[in-house]
Scaffold this motif. Structure first.
Motif, PDB file in Angstrom:
ATOM      1  N   ALA A 106       3.020   5.819  -2.928  1.00  0.00           N
ATOM      2  CA  ALA A 106       4.225   6.533  -3.369  1.00  0.00           C
ATOM      3  C   ALA A 106       4.249   6.680  -4.885  1.00  0.00           C
ATOM      4  O   ALA A 106       4.647   7.731  -5.401  1.00  0.00           O
ATOM      5  CB  ALA A 106       5.476   5.808  -2.882  1.00  0.00           C
ATOM      6  N   ALA A 107       3.824   5.656  -5.617  1.00  0.00           N
ATOM      7  CA  ALA A 107       3.820   5.736  -7.079  1.00  0.00           C
ATOM      8  C   ALA A 107       2.921   6.868  -7.565  1.00  0.00           C
ATOM      9  O   ALA A 107       3.262   7.586  -8.510  1.00  0.00           O
ATOM     10  CB  ALA A 107       3.371   4.404  -7.683  1.00  0.00           C
ATOM     11  N   VAL A 108       1.771   7.044  -6.914  1.00  0.00           N
ATOM     12  CA  VAL A 108       0.873   8.146  -7.271  1.00  0.00           C
ATOM     13  C   VAL A 108       1.532   9.480  -6.947  1.00  0.00           C
ATOM     14  O   VAL A 108       1.505  10.420  -7.752  1.00  0.00           O
ATOM     15  CB  VAL A 108      -0.473   8.008  -6.530  1.00  0.00           C
ATOM     16  CG1 VAL A 108      -1.355   9.223  -6.791  1.00  0.00           C
ATOM     17  CG2 VAL A 108      -1.184   6.730  -6.963  1.00  0.00           C
ATOM     18  N   ALA A 109       2.161   9.570  -5.783  1.00  0.00           N
ATOM     19  CA  ALA A 109       2.812  10.821  -5.379  1.00  0.00           C
ATOM     20  C   ALA A 109       3.972  11.157  -6.307  1.00  0.00           C
ATOM     21  O   ALA A 109       4.164  12.330  -6.673  1.00  0.00           O
ATOM     22  CB  ALA A 109       3.292  10.710  -3.936  1.00  0.00           C
ATOM     23  N   PHE A 110       4.757  10.167  -6.698  1.00  0.00           N
ATOM     24  CA  PHE A 110       5.852  10.415  -7.637  1.00  0.00           C
ATOM     25  C   PHE A 110       5.313  10.959  -8.963  1.00  0.00           C
ATOM     26  O   PHE A 110       5.862  11.908  -9.527  1.00  0.00           O
ATOM     27  CB  PHE A 110       6.646   9.128  -7.897  1.00  0.00           C
ATOM     28  CG  PHE A 110       7.737   8.854  -6.915  1.00  0.00           C
ATOM     29  CD1 PHE A 110       8.853   9.669  -6.840  1.00  0.00           C
ATOM     30  CD2 PHE A 110       7.671   7.767  -6.057  1.00  0.00           C
ATOM     31  CE1 PHE A 110       9.877   9.417  -5.934  1.00  0.00           C
ATOM     32  CE2 PHE A 110       8.682   7.500  -5.142  1.00  0.00           C
ATOM     33  CZ  PHE A 110       9.783   8.322  -5.080  1.00  0.00           C
TER      34      PHE A 110
ATOM     35  N   ARG B  70       0.834  -1.207   0.000  1.00  0.00           N
ATOM     36  CA  ARG B  70       0.000   0.000   0.000  1.00  0.00           C
ATOM     37  C   ARG B  70       0.865   1.253   0.000  1.00  0.00           C
ATOM     38  O   ARG B  70       0.581   2.222  -0.720  1.00  0.00           O
ATOM     39  CB  ARG B  70      -0.898   0.010   1.239  1.00  0.00           C
ATOM     40  CG  ARG B  70      -1.852   1.201   1.267  1.00  0.00           C
ATOM     41  CD  ARG B  70      -2.905   1.073   0.183  1.00  0.00           C
ATOM     42  NE  ARG B  70      -3.333   2.375  -0.297  1.00  0.00           N
ATOM     43  CZ  ARG B  70      -4.291   2.544  -1.186  1.00  0.00           C
ATOM     44  NH1 ARG B  70      -4.893   1.487  -1.712  1.00  0.00           N
ATOM     45  NH2 ARG B  70      -4.635   3.735  -1.596  1.00  0.00           N
ATOM     46  N   GLN B  71       1.929   1.247   0.775  1.00  0.00           N
ATOM     47  CA  GLN B  71       2.841   2.389   0.800  1.00  0.00           C
ATOM     48  C   GLN B  71       3.488   2.595  -0.571  1.00  0.00           C
ATOM     49  O   GLN B  71       3.665   3.728  -1.021  1.00  0.00           O
ATOM     50  CB  GLN B  71       3.915   2.193   1.866  1.00  0.00           C
ATOM     51  CG  GLN B  71       3.407   2.332   3.294  1.00  0.00           C
ATOM     52  CD  GLN B  71       4.451   1.958   4.324  1.00  0.00           C
ATOM     53  OE1 GLN B  71       5.246   1.040   4.129  1.00  0.00           O
ATOM     54  NE2 GLN B  71       4.447   2.665   5.454  1.00  0.00           N
ATOM     55  N   ARG B  72       3.815   1.511  -1.241  1.00  0.00           N
ATOM     56  CA  ARG B  72       4.442   1.617  -2.556  1.00  0.00           C
ATOM     57  C   ARG B  72       3.461   2.177  -3.587  1.00  0.00           C
ATOM     58  O   ARG B  72       3.828   2.984  -4.434  1.00  0.00           O
ATOM     59  CB  ARG B  72       4.970   0.249  -2.994  1.00  0.00           C
ATOM     60  CG  ARG B  72       6.130  -0.260  -2.150  1.00  0.00           C
ATOM     61  CD  ARG B  72       6.474  -1.694  -2.469  1.00  0.00           C
ATOM     62  NE  ARG B  72       7.516  -2.195  -1.584  1.00  0.00           N
ATOM     63  CZ  ARG B  72       7.845  -3.467  -1.454  1.00  0.00           C
ATOM     64  NH1 ARG B  72       7.185  -4.400  -2.162  1.00  0.00           N
ATOM     65  NH2 ARG B  72       8.807  -3.833  -0.633  1.00  0.00           N
ATOM     66  N   LEU B  73       2.210   1.739  -3.510  1.00  0.00           N
ATOM     67  CA  LEU B  73       1.208   2.258  -4.434  1.00  0.00           C
ATOM     68  C   LEU B  73       0.969   3.742  -4.200  1.00  0.00           C
ATOM     69  O   LEU B  73       0.926   4.535  -5.153  1.00  0.00           O
ATOM     70  CB  LEU B  73      -0.100   1.482  -4.276  1.00  0.00           C
ATOM     71  CG  LEU B  73      -1.273   1.969  -5.139  1.00  0.00           C
ATOM     72  CD1 LEU B  73      -0.917   1.925  -6.621  1.00  0.00           C
ATOM     73  CD2 LEU B  73      -2.521   1.141  -4.855  1.00  0.00           C
TER      74      LEU B  73
END
Length: 226
Positions: free
Chosen positions: A46-50, A41-44
């Motif tokens: 983060a992908a949106v934030a990036f 969930r943190q990775r997902l």
């Protein structure tokens, strides 16, 4: 290996940089281990934030051709960014790895299912390859990194693939590294270890924002000499 007294996770060789190659491996091991603690969930998120941040970088926002990368699970996620770029009509180049350190590229198409050709290798597009020099078509290059510092030094995975790629990027094309916020080091206080073959990046994007980096004269000479 020392940490950051402010509470952020920022490993650094306790005995100083010493041998650059050894210092790099020490840092890689610590950063990879920390990245592995992030949940799916943190990775997902983060992908949106990036993707949100990179869309504010003028060189990315205005680019017709973008050379990027397909992230592995522990890396800053790029799948959201790739879809957004393709959806707005940008041509997206992704690496295709040949034998050894052979470099190649292929276009990514919107909605394409990328293929993992071998365990541990990044996913790749399935279209025809374009040759190593295809990166010269890019208006901006987005690269992976384990860390960068404020002078533009980049700590990569250790294979040397991107150092060779960056040697083919035309002068004036912005190279942006993607890292998590605590992977941006103060180059005056905690400079990253560097070797003669290392090439600099011009900007860094995290989940919190982006900034230009002060590429050192020595690093820039190394880049333009190739």
């Amino acid at each position: 290996m020392s940490g950051d007294s402010s509470g952020a996770f920022q490993p650094y060789p306790g005995g100083g940089l010493g041998d650059p190659a050894d210092a790099k491996e020490e840092l890689r091991k610590a950063i990879r281990a920390h990245r592995a603690t992030r949940t799916p969930r943190q990775r997902l998120d983060a992908a949106v934030a990036f993707a949100d941040v990179l869309e504010t970088v003028p060189a990315v926002r205005d680019a017709a051709y973008v050379a990027a990368y397909a992230a592995r699970s522990s890396e800053p996620g790029t799948h959201v960014l790739l879809e957004r770029l393709a959806a707005r009509g940008a041509r997206v180049l992704l690496p295709v790895l040949g034998t050894g350190l052979a470099r190649d590229w292929a276009y990514y198409e919107a909605g394409e299912q990328l293929r993992e050709r071998a365990p541990g290798r990044p996913p790749e597009p399935g279209g025809p390859t374009l040759g190593a020099a295809a990166v010269a078509r890019a208006d901006v290059v987005v690269v992976p990194a384990l860390a960068v510092d404020t002078t533009g030094r980049r700590l990569g995975q250790g294979g040397g693939w991107y150092d060779r790629v960056l040697g083919l990027v035309p002068d004036g094309v912005t190279v942006v590294a993607m890292v998590f916020p605590d992977e941006v080091y103060d180059g005056a206080v905690r400079p990253l270890p560097t070797e003669p073959h290392d090439l600099p990046v011009h900007a860094v994007a995290t989940t919190e924002g982006w900034r230009r980096l002060g590429v050192t004269e020595t690093a820039e000479r190394a880049r333009t000499a190739r």
